[in-house]
Design a protein around this motif. Sequence first.
Motif, short mmCIF file in Angstrom:
data_model
loop_
_atom_site.label_atom_id
_atom_site.label_comp_id
_atom_site.label_asym_id
_atom_site.label_seq_id
_atom_site.Cartn_x
_atom_site.Cartn_y
_atom_site.Cartn_z
N ASP A 181 -79.19 3.22 38.26
CA ASP A 181 -80.09 2.08 37.83
C ASP A 181 -79.78 1.55 36.48
O ASP A 181 -80.16 0.41 35.83
CB ASP A 181 -81.48 2.21 37.80
N GLY A 182 -78.76 2.45 35.73
CA GLY A 182 -78.55 2.26 34.29
C GLY A 182 -77.49 2.99 33.73
O GLY A 182 -77.46 4.34 34.27
N ILE A 183 -76.47 2.41 33.05
CA ILE A 183 -75.35 3.31 32.70
C ILE A 183 -75.03 2.63 30.97
O ILE A 183 -74.61 1.46 31.00
CB ILE A 183 -74.16 3.15 33.60
N VAL A 184 -75.18 3.44 30.01
CA VAL A 184 -74.76 2.99 28.78
C VAL A 184 -74.12 4.32 28.05
O VAL A 184 -74.24 5.42 28.49
CB VAL A 184 -76.21 2.95 27.91
N LEU A 185 -73.01 4.07 27.07
CA LEU A 185 -72.04 4.81 26.68
C LEU A 185 -73.02 6.13 25.87
O LEU A 185 -72.60 7.31 26.12
CB LEU A 185 -71.40 4.11 25.58
N LYS A 218 -75.26 -2.87 36.37
CA LYS A 218 -75.92 -1.66 35.81
C LYS A 218 -75.28 -1.34 34.52
O LYS A 218 -75.91 -0.63 33.56
CB LYS A 218 -76.07 -0.51 36.71
N ILE A 219 -74.36 -1.83 34.13
CA ILE A 219 -73.72 -1.40 32.82
C ILE A 219 -74.42 -1.99 31.56
O ILE A 219 -74.48 -3.43 31.47
CB ILE A 219 -72.20 -2.11 32.80
N GLN A 223 -82.76 2.73 31.85
CA GLN A 223 -83.86 2.96 32.57
C GLN A 223 -84.82 4.25 32.25
O GLN A 223 -84.17 5.02 31.18
CB GLN A 223 -83.87 2.92 34.31
N MET A 224 -85.73 4.59 32.76
CA MET A 224 -86.83 5.42 32.09
C MET A 224 -86.25 6.77 32.26
O MET A 224 -86.33 7.69 31.16
CB MET A 224 -87.97 5.57 32.85
N TYR A 225 -85.64 7.21 33.44
CA TYR A 225 -85.30 8.84 33.47
C TYR A 225 -84.00 8.90 33.36
O TYR A 225 -83.12 8.11 34.16
CB TYR A 225 -85.68 9.25 34.82
N ARG A 226 -83.35 9.99 32.45
CA ARG A 226 -82.15 10.29 32.36
C ARG A 226 -81.45 11.23 33.49
O ARG A 226 -82.06 12.13 33.71
CB ARG A 226 -81.75 10.65 31.05
N ILE A 227 -80.75 10.71 34.40
CA ILE A 227 -80.14 11.56 35.39
C ILE A 227 -79.09 12.79 35.03
O ILE A 227 -79.10 13.86 35.29
CB ILE A 227 -79.30 10.83 36.68
N ALA A 228 -78.21 12.06 34.15
CA ALA A 228 -77.11 12.98 33.72
C ALA A 228 -76.35 12.42 32.40
O ALA A 228 -76.53 11.37 32.11
CB ALA A 228 -76.26 13.28 34.70
N GLU A 229 -75.81 13.26 31.84
CA GLU A 229 -75.03 12.96 30.61
C GLU A 229 -73.25 12.85 31.13
O GLU A 229 -73.10 13.15 32.22
CB GLU A 229 -75.12 13.85 29.56
#
Length: 261
Positions: A181-185, A218-219, A223-229
Amino acid sequence: MSLVGEERKSIILEKLNSEGQVKTFDLVKKLNVSSETIRRYLEELEDENRLKRVYGGAVKINLSGEEPSYLKREVLHAEEKRLIGKAAATLVEDNDVIFIDDGTTPQQMIHFLMNKHNLTVLTMSIPALHLLIEYKNKELFSGEIYLIGGKVNATHSRVTGSIAEKIAGLFHADKAFISIDGIVLNKGITAFDAERGQLASKVIENSKQTIIMTDSSKIGLTQMYRIAEWRDIDIVICNTAMPKDWRETLDERGVEWIVAE
Protein backbone atom coordinates in the motif's frame (compact mmCIF):
# COMPACT_ATOMS: atom_id res chain seq x y z
CA MET A 1 3.61 28.52 -16.69
CA SER A 2 7.02 28.68 -18.37
CA LEU A 3 9.00 25.64 -19.43
CA VAL A 4 11.45 26.28 -16.58
CA GLY A 5 8.54 26.40 -14.14
CA GLU A 6 7.19 23.07 -15.39
CA GLU A 7 10.65 21.51 -15.07
CA ARG A 8 10.90 22.76 -11.49
CA LYS A 9 7.49 21.32 -10.68
CA SER A 10 8.60 17.97 -12.13
CA ILE A 11 11.64 18.04 -9.83
CA ILE A 12 9.36 18.73 -6.87
CA LEU A 13 7.17 15.75 -7.79
CA GLU A 14 10.18 13.46 -8.22
CA LYS A 15 11.42 14.41 -4.76
CA LEU A 16 7.92 13.88 -3.39
CA ASN A 17 7.76 10.38 -4.90
CA SER A 18 11.16 9.55 -3.45
CA GLU A 19 10.63 10.82 0.08
CA GLY A 20 6.87 11.07 0.52
CA GLN A 21 7.16 14.74 1.52
CA VAL A 22 8.99 17.93 0.54
CA LYS A 23 10.02 20.91 2.63
CA THR A 24 9.94 24.48 1.35
CA PHE A 25 13.35 25.24 2.85
CA ASP A 26 14.99 22.31 1.04
CA LEU A 27 13.32 23.19 -2.27
CA VAL A 28 14.51 26.80 -2.04
CA LYS A 29 18.11 25.55 -1.84
CA LYS A 30 17.68 22.79 -4.44
CA LEU A 31 15.99 24.97 -7.08
CA ASN A 32 17.73 28.24 -6.15
CA VAL A 33 14.49 30.24 -6.07
CA SER A 34 12.62 32.21 -3.42
CA SER A 35 10.30 30.68 -0.87
CA GLU A 36 7.45 32.66 -2.46
CA THR A 37 8.15 30.93 -5.79
CA ILE A 38 8.16 27.50 -4.12
CA ARG A 39 4.88 28.25 -2.39
CA ARG A 40 3.38 29.21 -5.76
CA TYR A 41 4.55 25.95 -7.32
CA LEU A 42 3.08 23.98 -4.41
CA GLU A 43 -0.22 25.84 -4.71
CA GLU A 44 -0.39 25.04 -8.44
CA LEU A 45 0.43 21.38 -7.84
CA GLU A 46 -2.21 21.19 -5.13
CA ASP A 47 -4.75 22.71 -7.52
CA GLU A 48 -3.81 19.91 -9.95
CA ASN A 49 -4.39 17.31 -7.16
CA ARG A 50 -0.73 16.27 -7.34
CA LEU A 51 0.07 16.91 -3.66
CA LYS A 52 -1.31 18.26 -0.40
CA ARG A 53 0.25 21.35 1.16
CA VAL A 54 1.11 21.23 4.85
CA TYR A 55 2.95 23.63 7.15
CA GLY A 56 6.49 24.06 5.83
CA GLY A 57 6.02 22.05 2.64
CA ALA A 58 3.82 19.35 1.13
CA VAL A 59 3.06 15.63 1.26
CA LYS A 60 1.91 13.16 -1.34
CA ILE A 61 -1.86 12.81 -1.55
CA ASN A 62 -3.23 9.79 0.26
CA LEU A 63 -6.87 9.78 -0.73
CA SER A 64 -7.89 7.70 2.24
CA GLY A 65 -6.36 6.74 5.54
CA GLU A 66 -8.20 3.43 5.22
CA GLU A 67 -7.75 0.59 2.79
CA PRO A 68 -10.40 0.55 0.03
CA SER A 69 -12.59 -2.56 -0.10
CA TYR A 70 -11.68 -5.40 -2.45
CA LEU A 71 -14.43 -4.40 -4.90
CA LYS A 72 -13.13 -0.82 -5.06
CA ARG A 73 -9.50 -1.91 -5.40
CA GLU A 74 -10.38 -4.31 -8.21
CA VAL A 75 -11.24 -1.51 -10.66
CA LEU A 76 -8.39 0.88 -9.76
CA HIS A 77 -5.47 0.96 -12.26
CA ALA A 78 -6.80 -2.22 -13.87
CA GLU A 79 -4.63 -2.16 -17.02
CA GLU A 80 -1.46 -1.40 -15.05
CA LYS A 81 -2.21 -4.32 -12.74
CA ARG A 82 -2.71 -6.66 -15.70
CA LEU A 83 0.69 -5.73 -17.14
CA ILE A 84 2.36 -6.13 -13.74
CA GLY A 85 0.71 -9.53 -13.31
CA LYS A 86 1.89 -10.64 -16.75
CA ALA A 87 5.45 -9.58 -15.97
CA ALA A 88 5.36 -11.37 -12.61
CA ALA A 89 4.22 -14.63 -14.21
CA THR A 90 7.35 -14.70 -16.39
CA LEU A 91 9.40 -15.11 -13.19
CA VAL A 92 7.58 -18.33 -12.27
CA GLU A 93 9.27 -21.58 -13.29
CA ASP A 94 7.96 -25.13 -13.51
CA ASN A 95 7.87 -26.90 -10.12
CA ASP A 96 7.97 -23.64 -8.16
CA VAL A 97 6.26 -23.16 -4.82
CA ILE A 98 4.85 -19.63 -4.93
CA PHE A 99 2.88 -17.41 -2.58
CA ILE A 100 0.29 -15.12 -4.18
CA ASP A 101 -0.71 -12.27 -1.89
CA ASP A 102 -4.26 -11.00 -1.48
CA GLY A 103 -3.92 -7.81 -3.51
CA THR A 104 -5.77 -7.31 -6.77
CA THR A 105 -2.39 -6.88 -8.50
CA PRO A 106 -0.93 -10.32 -7.60
CA GLN A 107 -4.24 -11.91 -8.56
CA GLN A 108 -3.67 -10.79 -12.16
CA MET A 109 -0.67 -13.08 -12.53
CA ILE A 110 -2.91 -16.15 -12.19
CA HIS A 111 -4.23 -15.58 -15.72
CA PHE A 112 -0.70 -16.03 -17.08
CA LEU A 113 0.26 -19.24 -15.22
CA MET A 114 -1.56 -21.59 -17.57
CA ASN A 115 1.58 -22.87 -19.32
CA LYS A 116 3.47 -23.54 -16.10
CA HIS A 117 3.72 -27.11 -14.84
CA ASN A 118 3.60 -28.71 -11.41
CA LEU A 119 3.23 -25.48 -9.43
CA THR A 120 2.29 -25.27 -5.78
CA VAL A 121 0.39 -22.06 -5.02
CA LEU A 122 -0.15 -20.71 -1.52
CA THR A 123 -2.60 -17.86 -1.01
CA MET A 124 -4.56 -15.97 1.64
CA SER A 125 -6.81 -14.40 -1.00
CA ILE A 126 -10.32 -15.78 -1.42
CA PRO A 127 -10.77 -14.32 -4.96
CA ALA A 128 -7.40 -15.78 -5.97
CA LEU A 129 -8.51 -19.16 -4.57
CA HIS A 130 -11.74 -19.07 -6.58
CA LEU A 131 -9.85 -18.17 -9.76
CA LEU A 132 -7.31 -20.96 -9.25
CA ILE A 133 -10.11 -23.47 -8.62
CA GLU A 134 -11.89 -22.32 -11.78
CA TYR A 135 -8.77 -22.81 -13.89
CA LYS A 136 -8.05 -26.13 -12.18
CA ASN A 137 -11.54 -27.46 -12.94
CA LYS A 138 -11.14 -26.42 -16.58
CA GLU A 139 -7.78 -28.27 -16.65
CA LEU A 140 -6.01 -25.00 -17.48
CA PHE A 141 -3.92 -24.94 -14.32
CA SER A 142 -1.41 -27.64 -13.44
CA GLY A 143 -0.53 -27.74 -9.77
CA GLU A 144 -1.62 -27.82 -6.15
CA ILE A 145 -3.50 -25.07 -4.30
CA TYR A 146 -3.18 -24.29 -0.59
CA LEU A 147 -5.38 -21.73 1.15
CA ILE A 148 -3.74 -20.28 4.25
CA GLY A 149 -6.58 -20.53 6.75
CA GLY A 150 -7.55 -18.25 9.63
CA LYS A 151 -9.82 -15.31 10.36
CA VAL A 152 -11.79 -14.19 7.31
CA ASN A 153 -11.89 -10.47 6.52
CA ALA A 154 -15.09 -10.13 4.47
CA THR A 155 -14.46 -6.54 3.35
CA HIS A 156 -11.10 -7.39 1.81
CA SER A 157 -11.85 -11.05 0.89
CA ARG A 158 -8.75 -12.38 2.63
CA VAL A 159 -7.62 -14.49 5.56
CA THR A 160 -5.37 -13.05 8.27
CA GLY A 161 -4.73 -13.32 12.01
CA SER A 162 -2.56 -15.41 14.33
CA ILE A 163 -3.82 -18.76 13.02
CA ALA A 164 -3.00 -17.74 9.44
CA GLU A 165 0.50 -16.68 10.56
CA LYS A 166 1.11 -20.06 12.18
CA ILE A 167 -0.03 -21.88 9.04
CA ALA A 168 2.10 -19.63 6.83
CA GLY A 169 5.09 -20.47 9.01
CA LEU A 170 4.76 -24.14 7.99
CA PHE A 171 5.50 -23.38 4.33
CA HIS A 172 8.67 -22.32 2.53
CA ALA A 173 8.06 -20.73 -0.85
CA ASP A 174 10.50 -20.30 -3.71
CA LYS A 175 8.95 -16.96 -4.61
CA ALA A 176 6.59 -14.67 -2.72
CA PHE A 177 4.57 -12.18 -4.77
CA ILE A 178 3.61 -9.41 -2.38
CA SER A 179 1.10 -6.56 -2.72
CA ILE A 180 1.73 -3.26 -0.92
CA ASP A 181 0.00 0.00 0.00
CA GLY A 182 3.04 2.27 0.14
CA ILE A 183 6.69 2.34 -0.94
CA VAL A 184 9.22 4.98 0.07
CA LEU A 185 12.99 5.00 -0.24
CA ASN A 186 13.82 5.50 3.44
CA LYS A 187 10.92 3.51 4.90
CA GLY A 188 10.65 0.38 2.77
CA ILE A 189 7.24 -1.10 1.99
CA THR A 190 4.13 -0.61 4.09
CA ALA A 191 0.51 -1.74 4.42
CA PHE A 192 -2.72 -0.26 5.75
CA ASP A 193 -3.59 -3.27 7.89
CA ALA A 194 -1.25 -4.60 10.59
CA GLU A 195 -2.64 -8.16 10.48
CA ARG A 196 -2.15 -8.42 6.73
CA GLY A 197 1.28 -6.85 7.07
CA GLN A 198 2.33 -9.33 9.75
CA LEU A 199 1.24 -12.25 7.61
CA ALA A 200 3.11 -10.88 4.59
CA SER A 201 6.21 -10.40 6.76
CA LYS A 202 6.03 -14.05 7.87
CA VAL A 203 5.74 -15.21 4.26
CA ILE A 204 8.71 -13.03 3.22
CA GLU A 205 10.77 -14.47 6.09
CA ASN A 206 10.09 -18.02 4.83
CA SER A 207 10.61 -17.38 1.10
CA LYS A 208 13.76 -17.65 -0.99
CA GLN A 209 12.83 -14.67 -3.14
CA THR A 210 10.48 -11.71 -2.55
CA ILE A 211 8.85 -9.90 -5.46
CA ILE A 212 6.95 -6.67 -4.79
CA MET A 213 4.09 -5.90 -7.19
CA THR A 214 2.89 -2.31 -7.23
CA ASP A 215 1.47 0.31 -9.54
CA SER A 216 3.01 3.78 -9.49
CA SER A 217 0.27 5.29 -7.31
CA LYS A 218 1.87 3.65 -4.25
CA ILE A 219 5.28 5.30 -4.77
CA GLY A 220 5.90 7.96 -2.16
CA LEU A 221 3.13 6.78 0.18
CA THR A 222 3.72 5.48 3.70
CA GLN A 223 1.04 3.50 5.52
CA MET A 224 0.80 2.35 9.12
CA TYR A 225 2.54 -1.04 9.13
CA ARG A 226 6.00 -1.75 7.74
CA ILE A 227 6.00 -5.06 5.91
CA ALA A 228 9.68 -5.17 5.01
CA GLU A 229 12.80 -3.13 4.47
CA TRP A 230 14.77 -2.95 1.24
CA ARG A 231 17.21 -5.63 2.38
CA ASP A 232 14.28 -8.09 2.44
CA ILE A 233 13.26 -7.41 -1.17
CA ASP A 234 14.71 -8.96 -4.34
CA ILE A 235 12.57 -7.53 -7.14
CA VAL A 236 10.05 -4.73 -7.63
CA ILE A 237 7.63 -4.91 -10.57
CA CYS A 238 5.95 -1.60 -11.40
CA ASN A 239 4.32 0.04 -14.41
CA THR A 240 6.83 2.92 -14.29
CA ALA A 241 10.58 3.27 -13.81
CA MET A 242 11.94 3.78 -10.32
CA PRO A 243 12.39 7.37 -9.09
CA LYS A 244 15.77 8.62 -10.30
CA ASP A 245 17.34 9.07 -6.88
CA TRP A 246 16.46 5.54 -5.72
CA ARG A 247 18.97 3.75 -7.91
CA GLU A 248 22.02 3.99 -5.66
CA THR A 249 20.17 2.63 -2.64
CA LEU A 250 18.47 -0.18 -4.55
CA ASP A 251 21.73 -1.17 -6.24
CA GLU A 252 23.42 -1.32 -2.83
CA ARG A 253 20.64 -3.60 -1.54
CA GLY A 254 20.68 -5.75 -4.69
CA VAL A 255 17.08 -4.90 -5.63
CA GLU A 256 16.08 -5.29 -9.27
CA TRP A 257 13.35 -2.98 -10.64
CA ILE A 258 11.30 -4.38 -13.55
CA VAL A 259 9.08 -2.07 -15.62
CA ALA A 260 5.94 -3.90 -16.75
CA GLU A 261 5.08 -2.97 -20.33
